[in-house]
Write a protein that holds these residues in place. Structure first.
Motif, PDB file in Angstrom:
ATOM      1  N   VAL A  60       0.872  -1.172   0.000  1.00 51.13           N
ATOM      2  CA  VAL A  60       0.000   0.000   0.000  1.00 51.13           C
ATOM      3  C   VAL A  60       0.905   1.217   0.000  1.00 51.13           C
ATOM      4  CG1 VAL A  60      -1.688   1.308   1.350  1.00 51.13           C
ATOM      5  CG2 VAL A  60      -1.851  -1.182   1.237  1.00 51.13           C
ATOM      6  N   GLU A  61       0.697   2.142  -0.929  1.00 51.43           N
ATOM      7  CA  GLU A  61       1.540   3.331  -1.009  1.00 51.43           C
ATOM      8  C   GLU A  61       0.866   4.506  -0.299  1.00 51.43           C
ATOM      9  OE1 GLU A  61       3.795   6.217  -4.188  1.00 51.43           O
ATOM     10  OE2 GLU A  61       3.382   4.152  -4.759  1.00 51.43           O
ATOM     11  N   VAL A  62       1.620   5.114   0.611  1.00 51.96           N
ATOM     12  CA  VAL A  62       1.167   6.300   1.337  1.00 51.96           C
ATOM     13  C   VAL A  62       2.334   7.275   1.382  1.00 51.96           C
ATOM     14  CG1 VAL A  62       0.346   7.226   3.537  1.00 51.96           C
ATOM     15  CG2 VAL A  62      -0.485   5.014   2.742  1.00 51.96           C
ATOM     16  N   GLU A  63       2.099   8.483   0.917  1.00 56.97           N
ATOM     17  CA  GLU A  63       3.110   9.543   0.914  1.00 56.97           C
ATOM     18  C   GLU A  63       4.419   9.092   0.272  1.00 56.97           C
ATOM     19  OE1 GLU A  63       3.120  10.690   5.114  1.00 56.97           O
ATOM     20  OE2 GLU A  63       1.727  12.312   4.620  1.00 56.97           O
ATOM     21  N   GLY A  64       4.314   8.326  -0.809  1.00 54.44           N
ATOM     22  CA  GLY A  64       5.492   7.885  -1.547  1.00 54.44           C
ATOM     23  C   GLY A  64       6.216   6.690  -0.943  1.00 54.44           C
ATOM     24  N   PRO A  66      -2.873   2.656  14.075  1.00 53.08           N
ATOM     25  CA  PRO A  66      -2.982   3.940  13.368  1.00 53.08           C
ATOM     26  C   PRO A  66      -4.318   4.633  13.617  1.00 53.08           C
ATOM     27  CG  PRO A  66      -3.376   2.140  11.857  1.00 53.08           C
ATOM     28  CD  PRO A  66      -2.976   1.515  13.174  1.00 53.08           C
ATOM     29  N   LYS A  67      -4.320   5.918  13.347  1.00 57.50           N
ATOM     30  CA  LYS A  67      -5.574   6.680  13.386  1.00 57.50           C
ATOM     31  C   LYS A  67      -6.470   6.181  12.243  1.00 57.50           C
ATOM     32  CE  LYS A  67      -3.703  10.740  15.641  1.00 57.50           C
ATOM     33  NZ  LYS A  67      -3.567  12.194  15.617  1.00 57.50           N
ATOM     34  N   PRO A  68      -7.780   6.419  12.310  1.00 54.64           N
ATOM     35  CA  PRO A  68      -8.701   5.892  11.299  1.00 54.64           C
ATOM     36  C   PRO A  68      -8.325   6.248   9.855  1.00 54.64           C
ATOM     37  CG  PRO A  68      -9.941   6.678  13.174  1.00 54.64           C
ATOM     38  CD  PRO A  68      -8.504   7.069  13.422  1.00 54.64           C
ATOM     39  N   ALA A  69      -7.792   7.422   9.626  1.00 58.84           N
ATOM     40  CA  ALA A  69      -7.437   7.829   8.255  1.00 58.84           C
ATOM     41  C   ALA A  69      -6.324   6.971   7.660  1.00 58.84           C
ATOM     42  CB  ALA A  69      -7.026   9.304   8.238  1.00 58.84           C
ATOM     43  N   ALA A  70      -5.567   6.285   8.509  1.00 57.83           N
ATOM     44  CA  ALA A  70      -4.447   5.466   8.041  1.00 57.83           C
ATOM     45  C   ALA A  70      -4.666   3.980   8.321  1.00 57.83           C
ATOM     46  CB  ALA A  70      -3.161   5.946   8.693  1.00 57.83           C
ATOM     47  N   ALA A  71      -5.890   3.583   8.507  1.00 54.44           N
ATOM     48  CA  ALA A  71      -6.201   2.189   8.870  1.00 54.44           C
ATOM     49  C   ALA A  71      -5.631   1.183   7.872  1.00 54.44           C
ATOM     50  CB  ALA A  71      -7.707   2.005   8.996  1.00 54.44           C
ATOM     51  N   GLN A  72      -5.495   1.569   6.610  1.00 53.77           N
ATOM     52  CA  GLN A  72      -5.027   0.636   5.574  1.00 53.77           C
ATOM     53  C   GLN A  72      -3.567   0.231   5.749  1.00 53.77           C
ATOM     54  OE1 GLN A  72      -5.498   3.886   5.139  1.00 53.77           O
ATOM     55  NE2 GLN A  72      -4.156   4.728   3.573  1.00 53.77           N
ATOM     56  N   ILE A  73      -2.804   0.934   6.602  1.00 61.01           N
ATOM     57  CA  ILE A  73      -1.400   0.556   6.799  1.00 61.01           C
ATOM     58  C   ILE A  73      -1.139  -0.088   8.158  1.00 61.01           C
ATOM     59  CG2 ILE A  73      -0.470   2.186   5.108  1.00 61.01           C
ATOM     60  CD1 ILE A  73       0.280   4.023   7.520  1.00 61.01           C
ATOM     61  N   LYS A  74      -2.170  -0.435   8.868  1.00 60.83           N
ATOM     62  CA  LYS A  74      -1.993  -1.081  10.184  1.00 60.83           C
ATOM     63  C   LYS A  74      -1.072  -2.290  10.055  1.00 60.83           C
ATOM     64  CE  LYS A  74      -4.521  -3.443  13.883  1.00 60.83           C
ATOM     65  NZ  LYS A  74      -3.696  -2.918  14.932  1.00 60.83           N
ATOM     66  N   ASP A  75      -0.002  -2.289  10.867  1.00 60.11           N
ATOM     67  CA  ASP A  75       0.974  -3.379  10.954  1.00 60.11           C
ATOM     68  C   ASP A  75       1.793  -3.599   9.686  1.00 60.11           C
ATOM     69  OD1 ASP A  75       0.388  -3.910  13.638  1.00 60.11           O
ATOM     70  OD2 ASP A  75      -1.225  -5.304  13.085  1.00 60.11           O
ATOM     71  N   ARG A  76       1.617  -2.770   8.677  1.00 60.92           N
ATOM     72  CA  ARG A  76       2.457  -2.861   7.473  1.00 60.92           C
ATOM     73  C   ARG A  76       3.764  -2.120   7.719  1.00 60.92           C
ATOM     74  NH1 ARG A  76       0.141  -3.987   2.416  1.00 60.92           N
ATOM     75  NH2 ARG A  76      -1.925  -4.912   2.643  1.00 60.92           N
ATOM     76  N   VAL A  77       4.828  -2.551   7.049  1.00 61.52           N
ATOM     77  CA  VAL A  77       6.168  -2.004   7.295  1.00 61.52           C
ATOM     78  C   VAL A  77       6.681  -1.264   6.067  1.00 61.52           C
ATOM     79  CG1 VAL A  77       8.566  -2.614   7.829  1.00 61.52           C
ATOM     80  CG2 VAL A  77       6.685  -3.792   8.986  1.00 61.52           C
ATOM     81  N   ALA A  78       7.228  -0.070   6.318  1.00 60.61           N
ATOM     82  CA  ALA A  78       7.876   0.732   5.273  1.00 60.61           C
ATOM     83  C   ALA A  78       9.349   0.906   5.642  1.00 60.61           C
ATOM     84  CB  ALA A  78       7.189   2.087   5.143  1.00 60.61           C
ATOM     85  N   PHE A  79      10.149   1.277   4.646  1.00 55.27           N
ATOM     86  CA  PHE A  79      11.599   1.370   4.825  1.00 55.27           C
ATOM     87  C   PHE A  79      12.128   2.721   4.354  1.00 55.27           C
ATOM     88  CE2 PHE A  79      10.561  -3.083   4.177  1.00 55.27           C
ATOM     89  CZ  PHE A  79      11.284  -3.720   5.177  1.00 55.27           C
ATOM     90  N   TRP A  80      13.301   3.096   4.886  1.00 53.16           N
ATOM     91  CA  TRP A  80      14.031   4.289   4.453  1.00 53.16           C
ATOM     92  C   TRP A  80      15.488   4.115   4.846  1.00 53.16           C
ATOM     93  CZ3 TRP A  80      14.317   9.225   7.713  1.00 53.16           C
ATOM     94  CH2 TRP A  80      14.367   8.934   9.058  1.00 53.16           C
ATOM     95  N   LYS A  81      16.254   5.215   4.907  1.00 55.56           N
ATOM     96  CA  LYS A  81      17.651   5.215   5.356  1.00 55.56           C
ATOM     97  C   LYS A  81      18.525   4.268   4.539  1.00 55.56           C
ATOM     98  CE  LYS A  81      18.751   5.768   9.601  1.00 55.56           C
ATOM     99  NZ  LYS A  81      18.956   5.498  11.034  1.00 55.56           N
ATOM    100  N   GLY A  82      18.421   4.352   3.222  1.00 54.38           N
ATOM    101  CA  GLY A  82      19.294   3.565   2.360  1.00 54.38           C
ATOM    102  C   GLY A  82      18.732   2.233   1.923  1.00 54.38           C
ATOM    103  N   VAL A  83      17.603   1.818   2.468  1.00 52.68           N
ATOM    104  CA  VAL A  83      16.957   0.597   1.988  1.00 52.68           C
ATOM    105  C   VAL A  83      16.352   0.910   0.620  1.00 52.68           C
ATOM    106  CG1 VAL A  83      15.117  -1.084   2.392  1.00 52.68           C
ATOM    107  CG2 VAL A  83      16.492  -0.252   4.322  1.00 52.68           C
ATOM    108  N   VAL A  84      16.667   0.106  -0.362  1.00 50.69           N
ATOM    109  CA  VAL A  84      16.199   0.326  -1.728  1.00 50.69           C
ATOM    110  C   VAL A  84      14.876  -0.410  -1.924  1.00 50.69           C
ATOM    111  CG1 VAL A  84      16.703  -0.009  -4.182  1.00 50.69           C
ATOM    112  CG2 VAL A  84      18.548   0.597  -2.576  1.00 50.69           C
ATOM    113  N   VAL A  85      13.845   0.348  -2.289  1.00 50.34           N
ATOM    114  CA  VAL A  85      12.533  -0.227  -2.580  1.00 50.34           C
ATOM    115  C   VAL A  85      12.294  -0.086  -4.077  1.00 50.34           C
ATOM    116  CG1 VAL A  85      10.055  -0.089  -2.134  1.00 50.34           C
ATOM    117  CG2 VAL A  85      11.689   0.306  -0.273  1.00 50.34           C
ATOM    118  N   ASP A  86      12.112  -1.203  -4.761  1.00 54.82           N
ATOM    119  CA  ASP A  86      11.902  -1.220  -6.208  1.00 54.82           C
ATOM    120  C   ASP A  86      10.535  -1.778  -6.542  1.00 54.82           C
ATOM    121  OD1 ASP A  86      14.454  -0.295  -7.119  1.00 54.82           O
ATOM    122  OD2 ASP A  86      15.286  -2.266  -6.621  1.00 54.82           O
ATOM    123  N   GLY A  87       9.992  -1.288  -7.651  1.00 54.66           N
ATOM    124  CA  GLY A  87       8.757  -1.839  -8.175  1.00 54.66           C
ATOM    125  C   GLY A  87       7.501  -1.113  -7.736  1.00 54.66           C
ATOM    126  N   THR A  88       7.653   0.037  -7.077  1.00 54.01           N
ATOM    127  CA  THR A  88       6.459   0.762  -6.632  1.00 54.01           C
ATOM    128  C   THR A  88       5.853   1.525  -7.769  1.00 54.01           C
ATOM    129  OG1 THR A  88       7.815   2.618  -5.893  1.00 54.01           O
ATOM    130  CG2 THR A  88       7.200   0.973  -4.243  1.00 54.01           C
TER     131      THR A  88
END
Length: 95
Positions: A18-22, A73-95
């Motif tokens: 699920v993509e949120v804020e890039g 999460p707050k109700p507006a972000a319910a779709q990302i509950k317990d989902r994990v996102a990455f940053w700090k040099g972790v490369v995410v491909d295919g989005t």
């Protein structure tokens, strides 16, 4: 298919992110959990709630707080509950 890699090691793979804020949020079952170590770090987003973090660990290399998730999460972000996102040099491909 979306993947996350760091130091040549796959951390997650999914065709159901699920993509949120890039950021791609990976479902829990798509994670290579052996590379994620719980961190005490948290931050607060005004509309998503409190984010909790993982350190990414590959061999002896540690990328502190490089993954985050929202366990309650707050109700507006319910779709990302317990989902994990990455940053700090972790490369995410295919989005």
């Amino acid at each position: 298919m979306t993947t996350a890699h760091w130091h040549g090691t796959e951390l997650a793979r999914s065709d159901a992110t699920v993509e949120v804020e890039g950021n791609a949020y990976f479902p829990p079952g798509s994670l290579h959990i052996e590379h994620l170590r719980p961190s005490e770090h948290t931050t607060v987003c005004p509309w998503k709630g409190t984010a909790h973090y993982y350190d990414v660990v590959v061999g002896d290399a540690v990328n502190a707080n490089a993954a985050w998730y929202y366990p309650d999460p707050k109700p507006a972000a319910a779709q990302i509950k317990d989902r994990v996102a990455f940053w700090k040099g972790v490369v995410v491909d295919g989005t």
